[in-house]
Design an enzyme around this catalytic site. Sequence first.
Site, PDB file in Angstrom:
ATOM      1  N   ASP A 196      41.869  36.098  28.343  1.00  0.00           N
ATOM      2  CA  ASP A 196      40.522  35.652  27.959  1.00  0.00           C
ATOM      3  C   ASP A 196      40.129  36.120  26.564  1.00  0.00           C
ATOM      4  O   ASP A 196      39.623  35.343  25.763  1.00  0.00           O
ATOM      5  CB  ASP A 196      39.485  36.140  28.979  1.00  0.00           C
ATOM      6  N   ASP A 244      29.793  43.928  34.230  1.00  0.00           N
ATOM      7  CA  ASP A 244      30.156  44.413  32.898  1.00  0.00           C
ATOM      8  C   ASP A 244      29.409  43.710  31.765  1.00  0.00           C
ATOM      9  O   ASP A 244      29.055  44.326  30.769  1.00  0.00           O
ATOM     10  CB  ASP A 244      31.669  44.306  32.699  1.00  0.00           C
TER      11      ASP A 244
HETATM   12  N1  ARG Z   1      33.147  46.549  40.433  1.00  0.00           N
HETATM   13  C1  ARG Z   1      33.386  47.614  39.522  1.00  0.00           C
HETATM   14  C2  ARG Z   1      32.222  47.858  38.620  1.00  0.00           C
HETATM   15  O1  ARG Z   1      31.409  47.010  38.491  1.00  0.00           O
HETATM   16  C3  ARG Z   1      34.664  47.449  38.734  1.00  0.00           C
HETATM   17  C4  ARG Z   1      34.856  46.169  37.986  1.00  0.00           C
HETATM   18  C5  ARG Z   1      36.121  46.260  37.231  1.00  0.00           C
HETATM   19  N2  ARG Z   1      36.714  45.033  36.887  1.00  0.00           N
HETATM   20  C6  ARG Z   1      37.852  44.531  37.405  1.00  0.00           C
HETATM   21  N3  ARG Z   1      38.367  43.518  36.811  1.00  0.00           N
HETATM   22  N4  ARG Z   1      38.434  45.034  38.433  1.00  0.00           N
HETATM   23  O2  ARG Z   1      32.083  48.889  38.018  1.00  0.00           O
END
Ligand code: ARG
Length: 411
Positions: A14, A123
């Site tokens: 990406d 994120d």
């Molecule tokens: N769900 C977790 C958080 O929001 C981790 C997200 C991490 N991303 C992944 N592609 N596993 O902090």
Amino acid sequence: MSQKVILAYSGGLDTSVAIRWLKENYDYDVIAVTVDVGSEKDSAAVKEKALQVGAVKAVVVDAKEAFVKDYIFPALKAGAVYENVYPMATSLARPLIAKILTDVAQEEDAVAIAHGCTGKGNDQVRFEVVINALAPKMKIVAPAREWGMTREETIKYAEKYEIPVPVKSGHAYSVDENIWGRSVECGVLEDPWIEPPAEVYAWTKSSIDAPDQAAYCEISFEHGVPVALNGIAMNGLDLINELNQLAGLHGIGRIDHVENRLVGIKSREIYEAPAAVALLVAHQALEDLTLAKDQARFKLKVTQEFSDIIYNGLWFSANRLDLSAYIDSTQRFVSGLVRLKLSKGNCIVVGRKSPYSLYAHSLATYEKGDQFDQSAAPGFIHIFGLPVKTQAELQPRFNISAEKSDKGNNK
Ligand code: ARG
């Protein structure tokens, strides 16, 4: 001359496609910034790839030490875990990455910052809230949220522009990792009923494959921060790395969590966080010894709030700063040694000691040397129990035992 955009670059599909896409759609010159918070990626290769794909400049920032000192340890002192289980490796790294992006944007006179997050996760929120806090006028672009391409279309786009597509592993997992932990989502894990296949784990042995022989380890803390492992003084980064190896070998730190994302979705995630789990357990044991009951009770409420703040991307907020000051204050006497037994997926506290221990043997003992004045107990109980006794006498109808027999009679 084109304007510059700073892109948070991971080297994945990406963000690689985004380099090209930002040029095509916004006519931006892309400066790719990769922040090393301790993933196993080869940062030189990531940088090379960014340039090859069309970035005008690529920077790798080693932020591991800052991550430990300014993010992980404050979270450890707080005992921060989201929804009681997730030590928040990803959540903690995002504000630091976003801070570095804004620093570079200012140095480079960039007009915008871009990230590769989709519109469904936490994120994007974390990145953007931090950028808003640190550079309120900065424009933010989220290509993967805007372009509306499926994964197949993204791959086609990549092929069209000769952007290398990472070899498909055959498993559609999405992985994020740094020294505080590793997270895996998507693929078969999207069904919360399915047991995670062995292949999702990379840092931890299963409890069956873990050594039969238990390992003991001793962690020294000073003011809530781990400073030595098995008697050897170590900086935080080395200590965490070592503990990841050791605890991982013994199957510690596997977490299977259906969590509540900030954007309203429940998602199933597998975490591996051997060092984080061991350190959180050890730190808690030392607090049990050195904090008074009312301090411990109140801190728990702050822990809950602090964890949500981290998860929700509000690291750079006045509220977080205020709570950090409180948490630091609680750690004044959280110094000492904790002994852990690591065995077949279990991390058990088997010993703790501190020069500031509030555990008074002379008060606790049932043996010789007991200094607890038992004759004071009846008076204490008399006054402590007085409201309950008074209520039982004056409101017999609401007496618990009377209520029970009332119900019994009605049947
Ligand atoms: N769900 C977790 C958080 O929001 C981790 C997200 C991490 N991303 C992944 N592609 N596993 O902090």
